[in-house]
Design a protein around this motif. Structure first.
Motif: not given
Length: 222
Positions: A108-119
């Motif tokens: 889940d934390n890795a996924a949040k990082g992926g979303t943050a990277l797109l932003a």
């Protein structure tokens, strides 16, 4: 039947021992005058940023290892920037969030990082780039976005596969545009690939708790 079970047990022990030795043996690769491991292959060369080499660390492990790769690595010819560029910080921070999620085996934390990277990519101000930088940046981002999207919605091991190539992309971006952060370019001998870290201590994102300190520091950036 008992002989069969015994044979399987002996095979498993032998395989685990070979896996451990693989981590150790890869530490013995020679290093050329530019600090590159001579047996790493072409995909590592573009990540050879300047600054001093560091001591390596490793920990033996006895788990099976998944050598599946993500997408094919790109080799880019990029002129290294010496600029202390603060504009790349949000991108690097999001990448490190993914890395730390994988280190902790936390999907889940890795996924949040992926979303943050797109932003972070969406918010990056490209007007500061010259024509050559803009072309290289767009090539990097096009690839990195694809991996970030997969990481934001995939199971842990699939996240790790995409993190391999994403690490190439972010390292290329740091080479291209520079950073004001102190980073370490780390090498995983089991995966034969690199990643970036904000700490000198080795914490392997490709295996997490299975083999947390397997790896070595190749370069210090800044």
């Amino acid at each position: 039947m008992r002989k069969t079970k015994l044979s399987i047990g002996i095979f498993a022990i032998a395989f685990a021992a070979l896996t451990v030795m693989s981590c150790k043996d890869n530490k013995k690769e020679s290093v050329d005058s530019n600090g590159h491991h001579t047996e790493m292959g072409a995909k590592e060369n573009h990540m050879g940023m300047n600054n001093e080499s560091e001591e390596h660390h490793h920990e033996d492990g006895d788990e099976d290892h998944d050598h599946d790769k993500g997408a094919t690595m790109k080799t880019r010819d990029i002129e290294a920037s010496t600029q202390k560029n603060a504009a790349t910080a949000p991108i690097i921070d999001a990448y490190l969030q993914i890395k730390n999620g994988l280190v902790a085996d936390n999907k889940d934390n890795a996924a949040k990082g992926g979303t943050a990277l797109l932003a972070a990519f969406s918010n990056f101000e490209m007007s500061q780039l010259n024509e050559e930088q803009h072309t290289a940046y767009m090539d990097i981002v096009e690839d990195a976005k694809e991996h970030a999207e997969h990481i934001s919605e995939s199971p842990l091991e699939h996240q790790r596969e995409h993190f391999e190539t994403l690490s190439t992309d972010i390292s290329d971006l740091v080479t291209l545009l520079g950073t004001n952060k102190t980073l370490y370019l780390d090498y995983c001998p089991m995966k034969k690939t690199n990643w970036l870290s904000e700490t000198k201590e080795i914490k392997n994102p490709f295996f997490g708790s299975k083999m947390i300190t397997c790896g070595n520091v190749k370069k210090k950036i800044n």
